[in-house]
Design a protein around this motif. Structure first.
Motif, PDB file in Angstrom:
ATOM      1  N   LEU A 132       9.283 -13.537  34.800  1.00 61.25           N
ATOM      2  CA  LEU A 132       8.161 -14.214  34.146  1.00 61.25           C
ATOM      3  C   LEU A 132       7.443 -13.195  33.269  1.00 61.25           C
ATOM      4  N   ASN A 134       4.460 -12.286  31.603  1.00 57.64           N
ATOM      5  CA  ASN A 134       3.043 -12.661  31.674  1.00 57.64           C
ATOM      6  C   ASN A 134       2.252 -11.947  30.579  1.00 57.64           C
ATOM      7  N   TYR A 139       0.156 -16.307  32.285  1.00 62.40           N
ATOM      8  CA  TYR A 139       0.564 -16.897  33.555  1.00 62.40           C
ATOM      9  C   TYR A 139      -0.231 -16.375  34.750  1.00 62.40           C
ATOM     10  N   ASP A 140      -1.398 -15.804  34.546  1.00 60.16           N
ATOM     11  CA  ASP A 140      -2.179 -15.272  35.669  1.00 60.16           C
ATOM     12  C   ASP A 140      -2.395 -16.311  36.773  1.00 60.16           C
ATOM     13  N   VAL A 143       0.841 -16.993  38.704  1.00 58.26           N
ATOM     14  CA  VAL A 143       1.145 -15.885  39.604  1.00 58.26           C
ATOM     15  C   VAL A 143       0.255 -15.975  40.845  1.00 58.26           C
ATOM     16  N   TRP A 146       1.596 -18.754  43.038  1.00 63.32           N
ATOM     17  CA  TRP A 146       2.789 -18.293  43.747  1.00 63.32           C
ATOM     18  C   TRP A 146       2.367 -17.519  45.005  1.00 63.32           C
ATOM     19  N   ALA A 147       1.388 -16.632  44.842  1.00 63.49           N
ATOM     20  CA  ALA A 147       0.878 -15.872  45.991  1.00 63.49           C
ATOM     21  C   ALA A 147       0.247 -16.808  47.020  1.00 63.49           C
ATOM     22  N   ARG A 160       9.309 -14.361  48.587  1.00 64.41           N
ATOM     23  CA  ARG A 160       8.136 -14.061  47.752  1.00 64.41           C
ATOM     24  C   ARG A 160       8.468 -13.158  46.569  1.00 64.41           C
ATOM     25  N   GLU A 161       9.533 -12.396  46.692  1.00 68.05           N
ATOM     26  CA  GLU A 161       9.912 -11.470  45.609  1.00 68.05           C
ATOM     27  C   GLU A 161      10.862 -12.106  44.601  1.00 68.05           C
ATOM     28  N   LEU A 163      10.160 -14.279  42.328  1.00 65.34           N
ATOM     29  CA  LEU A 163       9.501 -14.319  41.018  1.00 65.34           C
ATOM     30  C   LEU A 163       9.154 -12.891  40.617  1.00 65.34           C
ATOM     31  N   VAL A 165       7.539 -10.472  37.920  1.00 70.39           N
ATOM     32  CA  VAL A 165       6.532 -10.597  36.871  1.00 70.39           C
ATOM     33  C   VAL A 165       6.383  -9.279  36.128  1.00 70.39           C
ATOM     34  N   GLU A 167       4.322  -7.623  32.395  1.00 68.13           N
ATOM     35  CA  GLU A 167       3.412  -7.862  31.267  1.00 68.13           C
ATOM     36  C   GLU A 167       4.057  -7.540  29.934  1.00 68.13           C
TER      37      GLU A 167
END
Length: 193
Positions: A132, A134, A139-140, A143, A146-147, A160-161, A163, A165, A167
């Motif tokens: 992703l 970001n 996409y903050d 994200v 997702w958390a 959990r890993e 996705l 991410v 910048e």
């Protein structure tokens, strides 16, 4: 990663940052020798990424449903253009042709593609990295969501890993290159689900 499926918007936002971002991504991938697999359109960010990758000598493969060809939005100058019956076949071919997935800013269709890539990775239908981009914090909130899914318990710890991410494209590609597949649901015991 020899080819990446790129998910991004077919719209052209008022802020020129987004088109420039798509152009930069297309150019950088071509310069790295990474082929682009994308939605096959000529409009918006989709068209910008394709045109810039092609201009930089890159491979660009489009996958587009017949209905969008009929609507005259198909890009006709690609390395390859695959016309498919519908969206399900489009996403399957993305998965078949690519070694990973990168999501740029986009809307509903982009989100559909991202979530399906993540869902398929979680289930074990593919083991490729899902990235992703970001850029500018676009996409903050996603994200954070997702958390939140992980905190509440709707996303297993081992997933959990999935996705990844970043910048910047460089940061994202480095993280994707270090990706290690997780234990998919289809290989978990029922007691662990």
């Amino acid at each position: 990663m020899k080819r990446l499926a790129i998910y991004c918007g077919s719209a052209t936002p008022a802020d020129p940052f987004y088109l420039e971002l798509a152009r930069e991504v297309g150019r950088m991938l071509a310069e790295r020798g990474v082929g682009v697999v994308y939605g096959g359109g000529r409009l918006g960010l989709m068209g910008a990424i394709a045109d810039s990758a092609l201009a930089a000598g890159g491979e660009v493969i489009g996958v587009i449903p017949q209905a969008l060809v009929d609507a005259e939005v198909a890009h006709r100058g690609l390395s390859e253009l695959h016309v498919v019956p519908g969206m399900h076949q489009r996403k399957q071919l993305f998965t078949d042709l690519a070694d990973g997935f990168v999501t740029l800013p986009g809307g509903t269709g982009t989100m559909d593609e991202l979530w399906e890539a993540l869902s398929w990775a979680q289930l074990g239908y593919h083991a490729d990295p899902v990235g992703l981009l970001n850029a500018r914090g676009y996409y903050d909130e996603l994200v954070a969501f997702w958390a939140k899914m992980g905190e509440v318990g709707f996303l297993r710890a081992q997933h959990r890993e999935l996705l990844i991410v970043g910048e910047t494209l460089e940061q994202l590609l480095d993280a994707m290159a270090a990706h290690a597949p997780t234990q998919p649901i289809v290989r978990m015991a029922a007691r662990d689900l």
